[in-house]
Design a protein around this motif. Sequence first.
Motif: not given
Length: 143
Positions: A101-110
């Motif tokens: 869905c296009g979020l693979s370019k983001y590395d993040y924690t929540v």
Amino acid sequence: MVPVLFLLLPFLAAASPGLRGDGAGSVYVDSVQCSGSGALPENVCFSGNILKQTFDIEVVSYDGKVGTVNLKAEGSQNAQCDGAQFENQENAITIENDKGCGLSKYDYTVRYCPDQDSLIVNLVKPFNVRVVLNSKSCSAGEV
């Protein structure tokens, strides 16, 4: 333009709040507390922005441990993911975002902050920033 943005981010992060944006609707991690032990609510939306990037998370369902969210990023990097599965352990939220869905370019924690009723998103990639997503009412078809 993008290389210039990466060079400016460290300076913007260290700048006075007036240089980080208008302050209305944007709250940065270093200016808020994250405390509490309450449960993540169901059917709530969280939204926040930094520079010209906006992030929205809608909690669609949640049983106390696992649930489903809709995610959206708009701005210089656009992505949307409906129906992403997540797990919550002591308010550290792990979102499965490998569904193409296009979020693979983001590395993040929540992290969910019950006392503040907000989410802290710590982005590592494509840029290293933290942003607070404040809770808000969800409108029909929000995310």
